[in-house]
Design a protein around this motif. Structure first.
Motif, mmCIF file in Angstrom:
data_model
loop_
_atom_site.group_PDB
_atom_site.id
_atom_site.type_symbol
_atom_site.label_atom_id
_atom_site.label_comp_id
_atom_site.label_asym_id
_atom_site.label_seq_id
_atom_site.Cartn_x
_atom_site.Cartn_y
_atom_site.Cartn_z
ATOM 1 N N ALA A 425 0.826 -1.211 0.000
ATOM 2 C CA ALA A 425 0.000 0.000 0.000
ATOM 3 C C ALA A 425 0.857 1.258 0.000
ATOM 4 C CB ALA A 425 -0.929 -0.004 1.216
ATOM 5 N N HIS A 426 2.080 1.168 0.527
ATOM 6 C CA HIS A 426 2.990 2.310 0.540
ATOM 7 C C HIS A 426 3.804 2.397 -0.749
ATOM 8 C CE1 HIS A 426 2.192 2.410 4.896
ATOM 9 N NE2 HIS A 426 2.658 3.643 4.870
ATOM 10 N N GLY A 427 3.595 1.454 -1.653
ATOM 11 C CA GLY A 427 4.424 1.422 -2.855
ATOM 12 C C GLY A 427 5.761 0.756 -2.613
ATOM 13 N N GLY A 428 5.861 0.010 -1.519
ATOM 14 C CA GLY A 428 7.105 -0.678 -1.184
ATOM 15 C C GLY A 428 6.982 -2.176 -1.355
ATOM 16 N N THR A 429 7.956 -2.902 -0.827
ATOM 17 C CA THR A 429 7.966 -4.363 -0.941
ATOM 18 C C THR A 429 8.427 -4.978 0.375
ATOM 19 O OG1 THR A 429 10.251 -4.359 -1.776
ATOM 20 C CG2 THR A 429 8.459 -4.324 -3.419
ATOM 21 N N LEU A 430 7.961 -6.185 0.604
ATOM 22 C CA LEU A 430 8.437 -7.006 1.718
ATOM 23 C C LEU A 430 8.732 -8.382 1.160
ATOM 24 C CD1 LEU A 430 9.001 -7.541 4.717
ATOM 25 C CD2 LEU A 430 6.574 -8.125 4.995
ATOM 26 N N SER A 431 9.955 -8.863 1.347
ATOM 27 C CA SER A 431 10.345 -10.137 0.751
ATOM 28 C C SER A 431 11.272 -10.904 1.679
ATOM 29 C CB SER A 431 11.033 -9.902 -0.603
ATOM 30 O OG SER A 431 12.163 -9.068 -0.444
ATOM 31 N N LEU A 432 11.313 -12.209 1.452
ATOM 32 C CA LEU A 432 12.247 -13.073 2.178
ATOM 33 C C LEU A 432 13.521 -13.184 1.359
ATOM 34 C CD1 LEU A 432 12.857 -15.178 4.457
ATOM 35 C CD2 LEU A 432 11.890 -16.907 2.911
ATOM 36 N N LEU A 433 14.643 -12.739 1.932
ATOM 37 C CA LEU A 433 15.913 -12.788 1.209
ATOM 38 C C LEU A 433 16.566 -14.152 1.296
ATOM 39 C CD1 LEU A 433 17.630 -9.355 2.021
ATOM 40 C CD2 LEU A 433 16.313 -10.022 0.006
ATOM 41 N N ARG A 434 16.512 -14.756 2.478
ATOM 42 C CA ARG A 434 17.156 -16.063 2.658
ATOM 43 C C ARG A 434 16.589 -16.733 3.896
ATOM 44 N NH1 ARG A 434 23.196 -14.706 5.003
ATOM 45 N NH2 ARG A 434 23.210 -16.974 5.181
ATOM 46 N N SER A 435 16.694 -18.043 3.920
ATOM 47 C CA SER A 435 16.350 -18.813 5.118
ATOM 48 C C SER A 435 17.141 -20.109 5.044
ATOM 49 C CB SER A 435 14.846 -19.080 5.190
ATOM 50 O OG SER A 435 14.517 -19.738 6.403
ATOM 51 N N ASP A 436 18.276 -20.106 5.717
ATOM 52 C CA ASP A 436 19.154 -21.268 5.681
ATOM 53 C C ASP A 436 19.638 -21.576 7.093
ATOM 54 O OD1 ASP A 436 21.140 -19.313 6.155
ATOM 55 O OD2 ASP A 436 21.439 -19.027 4.004
ATOM 56 N N SER A 437 20.667 -22.381 7.190
ATOM 57 C CA SER A 437 21.161 -22.803 8.507
ATOM 58 C C SER A 437 21.800 -21.659 9.283
ATOM 59 C CB SER A 437 22.182 -23.936 8.326
ATOM 60 O OG SER A 437 23.264 -23.508 7.498
ATOM 61 N N GLU A 438 22.115 -20.558 8.603
ATOM 62 C CA GLU A 438 22.755 -19.433 9.296
ATOM 63 C C GLU A 438 21.751 -18.347 9.677
ATOM 64 O OE1 GLU A 438 25.870 -18.032 6.802
ATOM 65 O OE2 GLU A 438 27.127 -19.812 7.087
ATOM 66 N N TRP A 439 20.959 -17.880 8.683
ATOM 67 C CA TRP A 439 20.057 -16.765 8.935
ATOM 68 C C TRP A 439 18.744 -16.946 8.200
ATOM 69 C CZ3 TRP A 439 21.321 -13.264 12.550
ATOM 70 C CH2 TRP A 439 22.672 -13.080 12.866
ATOM 71 N N THR A 440 17.692 -16.392 8.812
ATOM 72 C CA THR A 440 16.421 -16.152 8.116
ATOM 73 C C THR A 440 16.254 -14.643 8.067
ATOM 74 O OG1 THR A 440 15.392 -18.222 8.833
ATOM 75 C CG2 THR A 440 13.922 -16.423 8.210
ATOM 76 N N GLU A 441 16.241 -14.090 6.846
ATOM 77 C CA GLU A 441 16.342 -12.649 6.684
ATOM 78 C C GLU A 441 15.207 -12.114 5.809
ATOM 79 O OE1 GLU A 441 19.773 -9.347 5.442
ATOM 80 O OE2 GLU A 441 20.080 -11.489 5.051
#
Length: 450
Positions: A425-441
């Protein structure tokens, strides 16, 4: 990566391929028909030339047996001099043979005109009998074969011209044929949840395209009714729940503050209050999603510093993470100017931080980074808890979908869905960059200007 060709070019290429195949098939058919016709005409000429020789022999005074010396090259008709010929008498004695014929023509006993390979050449062998004479002719087929190759060469020479004409013409025809489909695509791409009342334009022609559009419009009609009923139900249910939940929460809080309430009852009331808070959060999220679906999500856009909002939330996140010995690290610039609804953006960040704590492990870490990227504000929030199962990653932004299949953590599966709706709604984005054994980002990107 597989290249996606436009339909008009596919039609043109298919037509060109078909044209080449048709040209080759036509060349083969033409060669076969012309070859046999030319061969039949060649045989007819051999028979005529043989009859001419027999007519000349019939003019010998006293017959050919008394004029054997007349069988010389000068006597042979001009049409036969280019062939290999033999003339034999009644007993098979050789009366004459071509000077270029070193060995006798093979005699396979076949009277019908046929083809034999002699000394590396394809010869048409013909045998004629008349008046006690036998004439055998071996005619070279190079002239006949040359005509067949001329046909093939001509066909192959025509293929480039055929290809150009068919590709250009096929693309033009395909463009005319695909134009209504392209109009449908463009019109359909403009229909969204906010304007489901729009319909595809129906062309005046009563053809298959018009029938397809009528079917699609009927489908959009059904989708619009179902969508409006779903949004209305969600909004009405959420709105109607707010008042009784508020009354329930107030009653429980009154019990908790009453000094005459026994300790055991206060403990139970405290658990009920926690559940009413969750129910309040659920109804507010559902109401907000219903407004977003209906296109009635009103944003109070203002310019503010995202750094100030993050500082307050980081303090809350550290307080929530401390009992689990989770460290919270942040890399935030001194200023992050953005434009948007402060309340809604805080909801998005709060959901992401709550998830980072909730789905972390004891002794884990949370890392928040923020920066300005091409004039937009970008915030990444990462935790090193258990990774999201790979098969669940495509569905994490769906409503009521839990990233993990177990019920170890509380929640209703609405946080990420609502956060993405607010970011969009703000003209932006929300996404999952990675999810592995080190980080979920996760990454949130918001425009920096109004």
């Amino acid at each position: 990566m597989t290249r996606r060709w436009p339909l008009r070019w596919k039609v043109a290429l298919y037509a060109a391929t078909l044209a080449v195949v048709a040209t080759l098939a036509g060349a083969a058919t033409t060669w076969t028909v012309m070859h046999y016709k030319e061969l039949a005409a060649f045989d007819q000429r051999l028979a005529s030339d043989g009859q001419e020789l027999f007519r000349d022999v019939a003019n010998f005074e006293g017959g050919w047996e008394k004029n054997r010396s007349a069988f010389k090259e000068d006597f042979i008709p001009l049409a036969l001099r280019n062939h290999f010929i033999e003339i034999r008498g009644r007993n098979g004695e050789m009366l004459y043979h071509s000077p270029n014929l070193s060995d006798p023509l093979p005699d396979d006993g076949i009277e019908k005109i046929h083809t034999r390979k002699v000394a590396g050449r394809n010869l048409r062998i013909a045998t004629f009998h008349q008046g006690g004479l036998t004439l055998r002719v071996g005619a070279d087929l190079r002239a006949v074969n040359r005509m067949g190759w001329d046909i093939i060469y001509g066909m192959f020479a025509a293929i480039p011209t055929v290809l150009v004409v068919v590709v250009v013409g096929g693309r033009w025809v395909a463009s005319r044929a695909v134009a209504p489909v392209e109009d449908i695509r463009q019109a359909a791409s403009k229909i969204s949840a906010q304007n489901l009342d729009q319909r595809l334009p129906v062309p005046p022609t009563q053809d298959e395209i018009a029938g397809l559009i009528n079917v699609l419009n009927a489908t959009f009609e059904r989708l619009q009714r179902s969508f409006e009923q779903s949004v209305r139900f969600s909004a009405d249910a959420s709105h109607q729940l707010k008042t009784p939940v508020a009354v329930l929460r107030a009653g429980i809080e009154e019990i908790l503050t009453d000094p005459e309430t026994p300790a055991k009852q206060q403990e139970r009331a405290d658990a009920l209050l926690h559940q009413t808070h969750q129910l309040t959060s659920l109804t507010e999220n559902l109401l907000m999603l219903a407004r977003a679906d209906a296109g009635r999500l009103e944003l109070q856009r203002v310019k503010f510093d995202l750094r100030e909002l993050l500082d307050g939330m980081l303090d809350d996140a550290r307080a929530l993470a401390e009992p689990h010995e989770i460290t919270v690290e942040a890399e935030v610039p001194a200023s992050l100017p953005i434009a948007g609804d402060r309340t809604f953006i805080s909801i998005v960040l709060q959901n992401l931080l709550d998830n980072a704590v909730k789905y972390n492990v004891a002794g884990g870490s949370i890392c928040i980074r923020a920066k300005i990227m091409n004039g937009d504000a970008e915030v990444t929030i990462a935790n090193n808890g258990d990774p999201i199962p790979l098969e669940r990653v495509p569905h994490i932004f769906e409503r009521f979908y839990r990233a993990r299949g177990d019920q170890r953590t509380s929640g209703h599966g609405l946080g990420l869905s609502l956060s993405r709706e607010l970011a969009t709604a703000h003209g932006g984005t929300l996404s999952l960059l990675r999810s592995d054994s080190e980080w979920t980002e996760f990454r949130l990107r918001l425009p920096g200007n109004l």
